[in-house]
Design a protein around this motif. Structure first.
Motif, PDB file in Angstrom:
ATOM      1  N   ALA A  36      13.508 -19.331  10.967  1.00 45.74           N
ATOM      2  CA  ALA A  36      12.431 -19.885  10.232  1.00 45.74           C
ATOM      3  C   ALA A  36      11.201 -19.525  10.767  1.00 45.74           C
ATOM      4  CB  ALA A  36      12.251 -21.395  10.518  1.00 45.74           C
ATOM      5  N   ALA A  37      11.171 -19.152  12.039  1.00 49.89           N
ATOM      6  CA  ALA A  37       9.753 -18.504  12.604  1.00 49.89           C
ATOM      7  C   ALA A  37       9.756 -17.075  12.709  1.00 49.89           C
ATOM      8  CB  ALA A  37       9.645 -19.080  14.238  1.00 49.89           C
ATOM      9  N   ASP A  38      10.786 -16.224  12.189  1.00 51.68           N
ATOM     10  CA  ASP A  38      10.720 -14.894  12.227  1.00 51.68           C
ATOM     11  C   ASP A  38       9.673 -14.301  11.455  1.00 51.68           C
ATOM     12  OD1 ASP A  38      12.791 -15.140  13.802  1.00 51.68           O
ATOM     13  OD2 ASP A  38      14.343 -13.946  12.643  1.00 51.68           O
ATOM     14  N   PRO A  39       8.874 -13.236  11.625  1.00 58.37           N
ATOM     15  CA  PRO A  39       7.765 -12.650  10.846  1.00 58.37           C
ATOM     16  C   PRO A  39       8.145 -12.029   9.672  1.00 58.37           C
ATOM     17  CG  PRO A  39       8.022 -11.325  12.826  1.00 58.37           C
ATOM     18  CD  PRO A  39       9.203 -12.698  13.004  1.00 58.37           C
ATOM     19  N   VAL A  40       9.475 -11.756   9.445  1.00 61.35           N
ATOM     20  CA  VAL A  40      10.004 -11.146   8.449  1.00 61.35           C
ATOM     21  C   VAL A  40      11.135 -11.785   7.979  1.00 61.35           C
ATOM     22  CG1 VAL A  40       9.169  -8.784   9.187  1.00 61.35           C
ATOM     23  CG2 VAL A  40      11.619  -9.422   9.855  1.00 61.35           C
ATOM     24  N   ALA A  41      11.447 -11.569   6.614  1.00 61.88           N
ATOM     25  CA  ALA A  41      12.651 -12.491   6.097  1.00 61.88           C
ATOM     26  C   ALA A  41      13.929 -11.843   6.540  1.00 61.88           C
ATOM     27  CB  ALA A  41      12.612 -12.144   4.435  1.00 61.88           C
ATOM     28  N   VAL A  42      15.086 -12.739   6.438  1.00 65.20           N
ATOM     29  CA  VAL A  42      16.356 -12.318   6.954  1.00 65.20           C
ATOM     30  C   VAL A  42      17.022 -11.309   5.863  1.00 65.20           C
ATOM     31  CG1 VAL A  42      18.547 -13.017   7.391  1.00 65.20           C
ATOM     32  CG2 VAL A  42      16.494 -14.366   8.278  1.00 65.20           C
TER      33      VAL A  42
ATOM     34  N   SER B 123      35.985 -12.256  14.184  1.00 67.82           N
ATOM     35  CA  SER B 123      35.769 -10.816  14.080  1.00 67.82           C
ATOM     36  C   SER B 123      34.516 -10.462  14.349  1.00 67.82           C
ATOM     37  CB  SER B 123      36.364 -10.202  12.937  1.00 67.82           C
ATOM     38  OG  SER B 123      35.428 -10.762  11.823  1.00 67.82           O
ATOM     39  N   THR B 124      33.841 -11.361  14.133  1.00 64.39           N
ATOM     40  CA  THR B 124      32.178 -10.804  14.391  1.00 64.39           C
ATOM     41  C   THR B 124      31.402 -11.380  15.742  1.00 64.39           C
ATOM     42  OG1 THR B 124      31.380 -12.865  13.369  1.00 64.39           O
ATOM     43  CG2 THR B 124      31.526 -11.048  11.751  1.00 64.39           C
TER      44      THR B 124
ATOM     45  N   ARG C 292      28.973 -23.495  -0.246  1.00 58.76           N
ATOM     46  CA  ARG C 292      29.280 -22.708   1.035  1.00 58.76           C
ATOM     47  C   ARG C 292      28.210 -21.601   0.844  1.00 58.76           C
ATOM     48  NH1 ARG C 292      34.187 -21.036   0.591  1.00 58.76           N
ATOM     49  NH2 ARG C 292      33.750 -19.325  -0.697  1.00 58.76           N
ATOM     50  N   ARG C 293      27.821 -21.056  -0.444  1.00 60.47           N
ATOM     51  CA  ARG C 293      26.618 -20.210  -0.264  1.00 60.47           C
ATOM     52  C   ARG C 293      25.181 -20.784   0.145  1.00 60.47           C
ATOM     53  NH1 ARG C 293      29.329 -18.484  -4.770  1.00 60.47           N
ATOM     54  NH2 ARG C 293      28.189 -19.856  -6.050  1.00 60.47           N
ATOM     55  N   SER C 294      25.249 -22.047  -0.311  1.00 59.05           N
ATOM     56  CA  SER C 294      24.009 -22.876  -0.135  1.00 59.05           C
ATOM     57  C   SER C 294      23.866 -23.016   1.384  1.00 59.05           C
ATOM     58  CB  SER C 294      24.041 -24.032  -0.836  1.00 59.05           C
ATOM     59  OG  SER C 294      23.092 -24.998  -0.604  1.00 59.05           O
ATOM     60  N   GLU C 295      25.214 -23.471   1.922  1.00 58.23           N
ATOM     61  CA  GLU C 295      25.113 -23.607   3.337  1.00 58.23           C
ATOM     62  C   GLU C 295      24.688 -22.592   4.429  1.00 58.23           C
ATOM     63  OE1 GLU C 295      25.252 -26.434   5.178  1.00 58.23           O
ATOM     64  OE2 GLU C 295      25.399 -28.035   3.575  1.00 58.23           O
ATOM     65  N   ILE C 296      25.228 -21.388   3.741  1.00 53.09           N
ATOM     66  CA  ILE C 296      24.880 -20.194   4.468  1.00 53.09           C
ATOM     67  C   ILE C 296      23.357 -19.694   4.395  1.00 53.09           C
ATOM     68  CG2 ILE C 296      24.993 -17.568   4.230  1.00 53.09           C
ATOM     69  CD1 ILE C 296      28.229 -18.104   3.417  1.00 53.09           C
ATOM     70  N   ASP C 297      22.900 -19.851   3.116  1.00 49.49           N
ATOM     71  CA  ASP C 297      21.420 -19.637   3.173  1.00 49.49           C
ATOM     72  C   ASP C 297      20.593 -20.475   3.845  1.00 49.49           C
ATOM     73  OD1 ASP C 297      21.948 -17.729   1.322  1.00 49.49           O
ATOM     74  OD2 ASP C 297      21.687 -18.811  -0.484  1.00 49.49           O
TER      75      ASP C 297
ATOM     76  N   ALA D  58      23.252 -15.442  15.136  1.00 46.03           N
ATOM     77  CA  ALA D  58      23.507 -15.776  14.148  1.00 46.03           C
ATOM     78  C   ALA D  58      23.001 -14.871  12.824  1.00 46.03           C
ATOM     79  CB  ALA D  58      22.695 -17.113  13.549  1.00 46.03           C
ATOM     80  N   THR D  59      23.809 -13.507  12.937  1.00 45.35           N
ATOM     81  CA  THR D  59      23.529 -12.779  11.903  1.00 45.35           C
ATOM     82  C   THR D  59      24.308 -13.265  10.698  1.00 45.35           C
ATOM     83  OG1 THR D  59      25.591 -11.582  12.283  1.00 45.35           O
ATOM     84  CG2 THR D  59      23.740 -10.933  13.517  1.00 45.35           C
ATOM     85  N   ARG D  60      24.050 -12.663   9.443  1.00 40.78           N
ATOM     86  CA  ARG D  60      24.485 -12.903   8.230  1.00 40.78           C
ATOM     87  C   ARG D  60      26.091 -12.774   8.263  1.00 40.78           C
ATOM     88  NH1 ARG D  60      23.631 -14.262   2.819  1.00 40.78           N
ATOM     89  NH2 ARG D  60      21.381 -13.712   3.238  1.00 40.78           N
ATOM     90  N   GLU D  61      26.733 -11.798   9.151  1.00 39.55           N
ATOM     91  CA  GLU D  61      28.115 -11.725   9.045  1.00 39.55           C
ATOM     92  C   GLU D  61      28.489 -12.850   9.792  1.00 39.55           C
ATOM     93  OE1 GLU D  61      25.850  -8.200   8.010  1.00 39.55           O
ATOM     94  OE2 GLU D  61      25.898  -9.460   9.787  1.00 39.55           O
ATOM     95  N   VAL D  62      28.030 -13.411  10.965  1.00 42.77           N
ATOM     96  CA  VAL D  62      28.545 -14.369  11.701  1.00 42.77           C
ATOM     97  C   VAL D  62      28.522 -15.613  11.177  1.00 42.77           C
ATOM     98  CG1 VAL D  62      28.186 -15.721  13.975  1.00 42.77           C
ATOM     99  CG2 VAL D  62      28.122 -13.151  13.915  1.00 42.77           C
ATOM    100  N   VAL D  63      27.380 -15.961  10.202  1.00 42.68           N
ATOM    101  CA  VAL D  63      27.135 -17.162   9.638  1.00 42.68           C
ATOM    102  C   VAL D  63      28.290 -17.166   8.479  1.00 42.68           C
ATOM    103  CG1 VAL D  63      25.503 -18.653   8.133  1.00 42.68           C
ATOM    104  CG2 VAL D  63      24.780 -17.403  10.250  1.00 42.68           C
ATOM    105  N   GLU D  64      28.423 -16.004   7.822  1.00 39.72           N
ATOM    106  CA  GLU D  64      29.463 -16.178   6.654  1.00 39.72           C
ATOM    107  C   GLU D  64      30.609 -16.503   7.225  1.00 39.72           C
ATOM    108  OE1 GLU D  64      29.009 -12.578   4.480  1.00 39.72           O
ATOM    109  OE2 GLU D  64      27.100 -13.214   3.321  1.00 39.72           O
TER     110      GLU D  64
END
Length: 565
Positions: A559-565, A485-486, A546-551, A523-529
């Motif tokens: 990893a290289a983004d200047p702001v946190a996800v 769906s995502t 599963r939660r650990s793998e998503i995080d 790879a947004t949070r919605e897609v990853v989930e």
């Protein structure tokens, strides 16, 4: 050839011996694994992380002869690379395609005197700009290496008016453009995975490859392997060991008790932009040019995005390689040098990545002049009087088959075997039977995947080559297969098939190496989930895992983004 790639850590423990043990699952390691398996050699490969996750995952996604290496005097390497490029256009046609490359030129005579000095002195001279005459000479030499087997057109030269007609957004100060052809490598990690698959298919139980397994030490003349997931260690015997750990070669040798100092890799970073205007400005071609500091850089349309790179900086291997804000400033500046009227800013960056080139130690030599050629160093495994350790120093993506052929010959000499089969001209993985013309691809899809429809069938062929047949079989047997769906261009069944047949250990393996979702910035949070839920059952993950793998995946992708996800 077709075979599943499954984790074989258990198989290594059950039979802890082989003729050859390869340490390192980058492109040169997996290519050598395939070559040895084709010769009937009992071979095992271990990779500390995921296959193709190190230097091999941080490339510019090109298969090229390295025209700029002519200035370093590396004629042998350029000739070999051009030859291998031509071969890969056929043997890896599912992922390697011809790439038109244009060089904007802003002077006529500059560099004619300084270039020979750079070649001799291996350092920058007062004038770094390459003018039209120098580039013309280089392209004539470059084209000559394709003679008798060329798969791409010869170069062309155009003046300012014709150049701006072809590329209207180009810097109007341009005097000429030179256009030649190399090749693009759409999904390098999947090509590497095909090499592993080929080796397993032909070698069976005598070809074992395990990711997330490292070489941790030596015990009684054997290499101690460590399962990075469980922490379990066990000794493994081999007649000869190949260290193909790339920029980590010295660290791998240190783990084996030999403090070598072969390597001196430099860091290269890239950014990926979602920028339709910049994409259109490229005219579908790579822009390959000299920036104001003399560094050769590129702007390159790929996978619906624009790739910009690369830097060439000294790097301490004890530190992680990340794309810094200073490098991003550099990349944005170089875009403005070529396309001054197209605004670009950080908001359009969807992905950034960095890696370390497996270059030899080079002392005070300027990073850009360090040889991209390769050599083999030999030592004896500590604690053994007869087990040789061969260390690969150098090597580049384009020449992986040639490097693997030389390594294979060297390894077989030490175990008293002779080559029985050449890999030259041998199709890789999903390139076997791959239809190269558009009409032929439509016909192939109609013949083999008609029940998926032309659009989806073509997408599967594009994504997997002729291995799409195996994927399609799995999808037909998956009653829960449905578009995400995502991210509807993928289906849940595709990810379950990857998880069960492509040695997926962690969720980020899927997003960064089994697909280009991370590269494209999807790879947004919605897609990853959603993908995590799709594969949880076949991976045996409970809710906490599963939660650990998503995080973990979100952290790895961003990893290289200047702001946190």
């Amino acid at each position: 050839m077709n075979a599943d790639i499954r984790s074989t850590t258990a198989a290594l423990r059950e039979r802890p011996q082989a003729d050859v043990l390869i340490i390192g699952g980058g492109i040169n390691g997996v290519a050598t694994f395939r070559d040895l398996a084709l010769q009937g050699i009992d071979v095992a490969l271990v990779e500390k992380s995921d296959f193709l996750s190190g230097a091999s995952a941080a490339s510019s996604h090109m298969i090229h002869g390295g025209i700029r290496y002519l200035e370093n005097g590396e004629l042998r390497l350029v000739h070999e690379a051009v030859t291998e490029r031509n071969d890969l256009l056929t043997t890896a046609a599912h992922y390697v395609r011809p790439l038109r490359t244009t060089v904007p030129i802003f002077s006529t005579f500059s560099g004619l005197l300084s270039a020979p000095l750079r070649m001799v002195l291996h350092r920058k001279t007062a004038s770094t700009e390459r003018g039209a005459l120098l580039i013309k000479v280089g392209l004539i030499i470059y084209d000559s290496f394709s003679r008798g087997g060329g798969k791409v057109p010869r170069h062309t030269f155009h003046g300012r008016r014709r150049s701006l007609r072809a590329l209207p957004d180009l810097n109007p100060d341009v005097k000429y453009t030179a256009t030649y052809w190399d090749a693009s490598l759409r999904d390098p990690e999947r090509l590497g995975l095909d090499l592993v698959r080929d080796g397993i298919a032909v070698g069976g139980s005598r070809a074992r490859a395990a990711n997330y397994v490292s070489a941790a030490g030596v015990q009684d003349g054997k290499v101690v392997l460590r399962d990075e997931e469980s922490g379990e260690e066990f000794p493994f015997a081999a007649s000869v060991v190949l260290n193909a750990a790339g920029p980590w070669t010295d660290l791998a040798n240190r783990a084996l008790g030999d403090a070598t100092r072969y390597m001196g890799g430099t860091k290269g970073s890239h950014i990926v932009l979602d920028h339709p205007e910049l994409m259109q400005a490229t005219g579908g071609r790579e822009l390959f040019f000299e920036h104001s500091d003399g560094r050769i850089v590129l702007i390159y349309p790929l996978n619906g995005r624009v790739l910009v790179g690369t830097s060439d900086l000294e790097h301490d291997m004890s530190e992680p390689a990340v794309c810094t804000e200073e490098e991003v400033d550099y990349f944005l500046d170089l875009i403005g040098h070529v396309f001054p009227t197209i605004p670009v800013d950080r908001s359009q960056i969807v992905h950034r990545y960095s890696g370390v080139r497996p270059l030899p130690g080079h002392g005070d030599m300027a990073a850009g002049f360090v040889s991209r050629d390769y050599r083999i160093e030999e030592a004896i495994l500590p604690g053994s009087d007869r087990v040789s350790v061969l260390s690969l120093v150098g090597g580049k993506w384009t020449t992986f088959r040639a490097v693997a052929a030389r390594l294979t010959d060297e390894l077989m000499t030490r175990i008293g075997r002779e080559r029985v089969r050449s890999t030259k001209g041998l199709p890789i993985g999903g390139a076997v039977g791959f239809p190269r013309a558009d009409a032929d691809r439509d016909e192939w899809v109609h013949q083999h995947l008609s029940d998926f429809g032309l659009e989806r069938g073509t997408r599967l062929l594009h994504r997997y080559g002729t291995h799409a047949l195996a994927v399609a079989t799995a999808l037909r047997q998956d009653d829960d297969d449905a578009p995400l769906s995502t991210l509807p261009r993928f289906s849940s069944g595709e990810f379950r098939h990857m998880a069960t047949s492509e040695s997926v250990v962690h969720l980020d393996d899927i997003f960064l190496r089994r697909t280009n979702i991370g590269f494209r910035g999807e790879a947004t949070r919605e897609v990853v989930e959603e993908v995590a839920y799709a594969v949880s059952d076949v991976m045996g993950w409970d809710a906490a895992t599963r939660r650990s793998e998503i995080d973990r995946t979100l952290a790895a992708v961003h990893a290289a983004d200047p702001v946190a996800v």
